[in-house]
Design an enzyme around this catalytic site. Sequence first.
Site: not given
Length: 358
Positions: A155, A186, A211, A241, A248
Amino acid sequence: MTAKIPVAVLGATGTVGQKFVRLLAEHPWFEVAAVAASAASAGKPYGEVVRWRETAALPERIARLIVAEAAPPLPAPNGVPAPIVFSALDAQVAEPIEQTFARAGAFVVSNTRTHRMEPDVPLLVPEANVDHLRLIDRQRTARGWSGAILTNPNCVAAPLAMVMAPLHRAFKVEKLFVSTMQAVSGAGYPGVASLDIVGNVIPFINGEEEKVERETRKILGILTGDEIEPAELTVSAHANRVPVIDGHMETVSVGFARKVTPEQALAVLHDFRADPRVAKLPSSPTPPIEVDPRADRPQPRLDLERGRGMAVTVGRVRACPLLDLRLVILGHNTVRGAAGQAVQIAELLVAEGVVKRV
Ligand SMILES: NC(=O)c1ccc[n+]([C@@H]2O[C@H](COP(=O)([O-])OP(=O)(O)OC[C@H]3O[C@@H](n4cnc5c(N)ncnc54)[C@H](OP(=O)(O)O)[C@@H]3O)[C@@H](O)[C@H]2O)c1
């Protein structure tokens, strides 16, 4: 089209699964025929087991569907198994389940990390790399499957790649530094404990930086024959976070192969439009990238719903004393970064004739 195409949602009780249910409830082409989750939820009405977190009401018809175990064959109310299966499964369990559905003939559009980096699996941001869809031909031949697996990126990587795609095409991106402020949704439901995140920032999300770094290179890569050559760029990601529910935010510095001014970059971002095959899909926003000139935008609370959550907002495009350019990106993690884009990929499969209309 005479009837809607039946689709199934695996992991339908989770954060992304619920977003699928909400988006599909109003979809012009698709209709939710089956919902599946873990054995703990199976056998009960969806409305009883789901902790519905969406702000729109759960549609009655879907609330009454009995949750199935995540294995084929799923219930098929009109006798036709769903040709499209959306996967919002917990990544720990997704691999064999998604493969079983693809082997049984379904087109699985997955949100899990499991198959994203396999060389014969497309990792799609339709506005950025629609041509990578062709990889499914190689996949189906090599694996002997009548179905296939297609994947949605992480994401953070999805909105990042959307914005980098036109810049990379125009100026060749060589270096990318990204620092994220990622919403608690998320992490799924119940996700991060409130005592850990309220009034706090956590500078670690397990596996996230890796990722973002590898997926961005694959999405921006070139498909030659049936191989993707990853883009040659160095990506450095910092994942954080923050106490935001959805959305995001990414602050980004970019280095190019040649000098690029903010004005040149802004012109490219403003003019960016999806390939016509993608632009005409029901879930595709126009424009896909919204540039906001205001000094304090984008912000998750104010800008997240642009393009019904599918547009990516860019702001603060300016020179960077370290690399060439600085900017801020905002993307909806469960829509552009998950369910919304997976639905768009399924629409592409239908529009391209891979999945036949009934
Ligand atoms: N949240 C995001 O913003 C986001 C964005 C992009 C990608 N993703 C990815 O999308 C996937 C789902 O994320 P999420 O945030 O929605 O997670 P989540 O809220 O934890 O939901 C997980 C889902 O998986 C199901 N499940 C768990 N174990 C299972 C099993 N053994 N068999 C069948 N189903 C099982 C759960 O069903 P029960 O309710 O029955 O346990 C639930 O429906 C993950 O792979 C995640 O990495 C998430």
